[in-house]
Each structure stands twice: as structure tokens, then as C-alpha cells.
Design a protein around this motif. Structure first.
Motif, PDB file in Angstrom:
ATOM      1  N   CYS A 145     -39.831  24.348  31.366  1.00  0.00           N
ATOM      2  CA  CYS A 145     -39.834  23.363  30.293  1.00  0.00           C
ATOM      3  C   CYS A 145     -38.387  22.920  30.118  1.00  0.00           C
ATOM      4  O   CYS A 145     -37.478  23.751  30.033  1.00  0.00           O
ATOM      5  N   LYS A 146     -38.186  21.597  30.137  1.00  0.00           N
ATOM      6  CA  LYS A 146     -36.842  21.089  29.873  1.00  0.00           C
ATOM      7  C   LYS A 146     -36.971  19.905  28.922  1.00  0.00           C
ATOM      8  O   LYS A 146     -37.739  18.976  29.194  1.00  0.00           O
ATOM      9  N   ASP A 147     -36.240  19.960  27.841  1.00  0.00           N
ATOM     10  CA  ASP A 147     -36.299  18.908  26.817  1.00  0.00           C
ATOM     11  C   ASP A 147     -37.739  18.613  26.395  1.00  0.00           C
ATOM     12  O   ASP A 147     -38.113  17.461  26.167  1.00  0.00           O
ATOM     13  N   GLY A 148     -38.587  19.638  26.363  1.00  0.00           N
ATOM     14  CA  GLY A 148     -39.966  19.439  25.911  1.00  0.00           C
ATOM     15  C   GLY A 148     -40.906  18.972  27.013  1.00  0.00           C
ATOM     16  O   GLY A 148     -42.114  18.890  26.800  1.00  0.00           O
ATOM     17  N   GLU A 149     -40.382  18.672  28.225  1.00  0.00           N
ATOM     18  CA  GLU A 149     -41.237  18.262  29.352  1.00  0.00           C
ATOM     19  C   GLU A 149     -41.536  19.481  30.221  1.00  0.00           C
ATOM     20  O   GLU A 149     -40.652  20.296  30.451  1.00  0.00           O
ATOM     21  N   ILE A 150     -42.776  19.527  30.732  1.00  0.00           N
ATOM     22  CA  ILE A 150     -43.138  20.679  31.565  1.00  0.00           C
ATOM     23  C   ILE A 150     -43.418  20.222  32.992  1.00  0.00           C
ATOM     24  O   ILE A 150     -44.125  19.234  33.198  1.00  0.00           O
ATOM     25  N   TYR A 151     -42.812  20.905  33.952  1.00  0.00           N
ATOM     26  CA  TYR A 151     -43.036  20.539  35.354  1.00  0.00           C
ATOM     27  C   TYR A 151     -42.840  21.768  36.233  1.00  0.00           C
ATOM     28  O   TYR A 151     -42.309  22.791  35.784  1.00  0.00           O
ATOM     29  N   SER A 152     -43.298  21.643  37.499  1.00  0.00           N
ATOM     30  CA  SER A 152     -43.108  22.782  38.403  1.00  0.00           C
ATOM     31  C   SER A 152     -42.175  22.365  39.542  1.00  0.00           C
ATOM     32  O   SER A 152     -42.036  21.179  39.848  1.00  0.00           O
ATOM     33  N   ARG A 153     -41.525  23.367  40.125  1.00  0.00           N
ATOM     34  CA  ARG A 153     -40.585  23.097  41.226  1.00  0.00           C
ATOM     35  C   ARG A 153     -40.740  24.139  42.319  1.00  0.00           C
ATOM     36  O   ARG A 153     -40.998  25.306  42.036  1.00  0.00           O
ATOM     37  N   GLN A 154     -40.569  23.677  43.578  1.00  0.00           N
ATOM     38  CA  GLN A 154     -40.472  24.608  44.714  1.00  0.00           C
ATOM     39  C   GLN A 154     -39.097  24.399  45.344  1.00  0.00           C
ATOM     40  O   GLN A 154     -38.244  23.789  44.711  1.00  0.00           O
ATOM     41  N   ASN A 155     -38.856  24.847  46.566  1.00  0.00           N
ATOM     42  CA  ASN A 155     -37.516  24.722  47.187  1.00  0.00           C
ATOM     43  C   ASN A 155     -36.424  25.197  46.233  1.00  0.00           C
ATOM     44  O   ASN A 155     -35.586  24.417  45.785  1.00  0.00           O
TER      45      ASN A 155
END
Ligand SMILES: Cc1cc2nc3c(=O)[nH]c(=O)nc-3n(C[C@H](O)[C@H](O)[C@H](O)COP(=O)(O)OP(=O)(O)OC[C@H]3O[C@@H](n4cnc5c(N)ncnc54)[C@H](O)[C@@H]3O)c2cc1C
Length: 285
Positions: A145-155
Motif C-alpha cells: 500500500c502506498k499513499d492509500g493505493e494497493i498494488y502488487s509487484r514482482q522483480n
């Protein structure tokens, strides 16, 4: 719509860290799911309030005076799901429970984290490691979660004691890829690693783990020992007699005691031609 989130006001920070050092915090929130975290982060952002993310508090040194920052403790985001050889883990899951789940499902790879007292979030943030392995070697995806946004990351990029999180990212879930192994062997290895910790570290005493990171060609604990600093005390803190890389606290220790010892070691190191980098996270107001 207002969401109610569990919180403790005027919390005694000594109860939220393994060092048992610290004054009071204005408020500690304990969100239980992603919805609550998103809501809380947005609310704090709108009020321009600073916050600090806390896992199990085993790598942290809190201030003696009242902490102005709001603390968000993710301990309740602790579910562990197993899909074949993949494990999806909430940031607040502790590493003992993760190891139990691995053993129950005959999954090998994370045994070196057995006995490490932190949460998955703290371990990923710090790229915790032991016995020649690091947690990020087994991690393939993160949900943040960054600045209220949620996302996923690989690499994911990481290095020694520096996890893949970018500035402002809060780890919510970690996905690990492990291998099928033999349950009894996994359990045995976990216990062997725990025994090694008990034999060599002030395990069970109040500390925040190793104070300094290893250098490229030196081990701070070894040097601190060679310089005769083991057992040195300031106020309620002492350089551990068992392992010179640890500072332990007893009774009424203060952040200023721990910092005085840390600064003294750094000063001696500098005089001897070494720069020691801190591993523990020192929180000031
Ligand atoms: C007896 C003892 C032995 C130890 N042995 C080892 C060892 O062998 N190897 C090792 O690497 N460490 C060791 N440690 C240190 C510590 O246990 C680890 O670094 C652990 O992974 C920290 O996890 P935590 O949940 O306690 O983190 P915390 O202390 O709660 O937080 C540490 C840092 O991570 C950040 N953080 C925590 N959760 C999140 C999140 N979800 N998202 C973003 N940032 C987050 C915090 O803001 C803080 O900056 C030891 C500590 C003790 C007391």
C-alpha cells in the motif's frame, strides 16, 4: 462512512518492542484488513499526520519521550494461505507461525528464520537473514500500500539487510515460493537453528537483535569483542557478554542509554578505521 479500527491510546511503547525501551505513544492502531488499512492511511494523509509501521517491534529502538507519530501495527493482518508450493502471508504473521505452517505442509526453505522473533512485514522490510540465507531469496511477489493505493509487484530488488520496499510502501502480503521437502527434516533443521541462536545469542533477554550490519570485510560483533567492549554498561543497557553484536537492556533502560553505547562503539570503530552501519531502527520524534 466512518470505519472503526481497534486502537490503544497513550500506549506504553515498552510493551510493543523486544528491547522493552520507550516512553508513550499517542495512539497505536491495529487494522485487521486491507479496507481498514486503506481507510486509515487516507485519513492520516488527509490530516497530514505522520505515521510509523510496526510489526513485532524486534528491530526497533523507541524514544523516551512521547512519540508524536501515529503507530500502525499490522500484527492482526496475519493470515497464512498455502497453495501447493506457494505461501501467501499477511505482513503481521509472525515467523514462528510461518515456520509451523511450512513444517505442517512439508515446505522447505525458510527454516533459517525459525527463532527470528519478527513478523513477515519486518523481515521483508529489513531483508532479515541468518545462517547464510535471506528472506528475499524465497520471495517472488509483494502486495503493498502506498499513499492509500494497493498494488502488487514482482522483480524485486534487495540487498544485504535492505528489502524490496520503496519509500512509502507498506507491505501487506508477501508471496513465497518454497520446495516440497520431508516434514521431519524440516522440523529438525528449524530446531537446530533455534538451538544455535540459544547457544550464541542473548536469546530471551531484552534486545533488538544485532545493532550493526556486517561490513564487506568485517563483522562488527567480532571487532567489538576484540576491542574489549563486551559487558560495558551505560545506565540500564549493556553490550551483551554473550554476543558483542547485541545490546541488552535490563529494568529501567532508556533510549539514551542504548544510544550512548551505540555512539561509543561507533566512535571507537571510527578511531580504528571502520564505519559501522546501524541495523536497528532508531525512532526519534
Ligand atoms: C533475539 C533477536 C534475534 C534476532 N536475530 C535476527 C537475525 O538472525 N537476523 C535478522 O535479520 N534479524 C534478527 N533480529 C532482528 C529482527 O527480529 C528482524 O529484523 C525482524 O525481521 C524484524 O521484524 P519486526 O516485525 O519485529 O519488525 P519491527 O521491529 O516491527 O520493524 C522493523 C522495521 O521494519 C518496518 N516494517 C515492519 N513491518 C512493515 C511493513 N509491513 N511494511 C513496511 N515496513 C515495515 C518498520 O517500520 C521498521 O522500520 C533479531 C532480533 C532479536 C530480538
Amino acid at each position: 462512512m466512518k470505519i472503526k479500527i481497534k486502537k490503544v491510546k497513550n500506549a506504553d511503547l515498552k510493551n510493543y518492542c523486544s528491547f522493552k525501551i520507550g516512553g508513550r505513544a499517542k495512539c497505536i492502531y491495529f487494522p485487521e484488513n486491507i479496507g481498514q488499512i486503506k481507510y486509515l492511511i487516507n485519513a492520516l494523509k488527509n490530516k497530514n499526520k505522520e505515521y510509523l509501521i510496526l510489526g513485532n517491534g524486534t528491530n526497533i529502538l523507541f524514544p523516551d519521550k512521547k512519540l508524536k507519530k501515529i503507530i500502525i501495527c499490522l500484527k492482526k493482518l496475519n493470515e497464512i494461505q498455502i497453495n501447493g508450493e506457494e505461501i501467501v502471508c499477511g505482513a503481521g504473521a509472525n515467523l514462528f507461525n510461518l515456520n509451523s505452517a511450512c513444517a505442517q505442509n512439508s515446505l522447505e526453505g525458510l527454516e533459517f528464520t525459525y527463532g527470528l522473533p519478527g513478523s513477515v512485514g519486518g523481515a521483508v522490510a529489513m531483508n532479515a537473514g541468518a545462517f547464510g540465507d535471506e528472506i528475499c531469496n524465497h520471495l517472488f511477489e509483494i502486495v503493498v500500500c502506498k499513499d492509500g493505493e494497493i498494488y502488487s509487484r514482482q522483480n524485486l530488488k534487495f540487498r544485504y539487510r535492505k528489502g524490496p520496499l520503496e519509500k512509502g510502501e507498506i507491505l501487506l502480503f508477501a508471496k513465497f515460493k518454497l520446495k516440497k521437502g520431508e516434514k521431519q527434516k524440516i522440523i529438525q533443521l528449524q530446531h537446530d537453528f533455534l538451538q544455535k541462536r540459544r547457544d550464541t545469542q542473548p536469546y530471551g533477554e531484552c534486545s533488538a537483535g544485532s545493532v550493526f550490519k556486517r561490513g564487506e570485510n568485517f563483522i562488527p560483533a567480532k571487532l567489538i569483542d576484540e576491542w574489549g567492549l563486551k559487558g560495558l554498561k551505560i545506565g540500564g543497557c549493556e553490550i551483551s557478554k554473550k554476543h558483542a553484536g547485541f545490546i541488552v537492556s535490563a529494568g529501567k533502560a532508556r533510549q539514551s542509554d542504548a544510544l550512548a553505547l551505540i555512539e561509543l562503539i561507533e566512535w571507537v570503530a571510527k578511531a580504528k578505521g571502520y564505519i559501522f552501519e546501524r541495523e536497528i531502527v532508531v525512532v526519534t520524534n
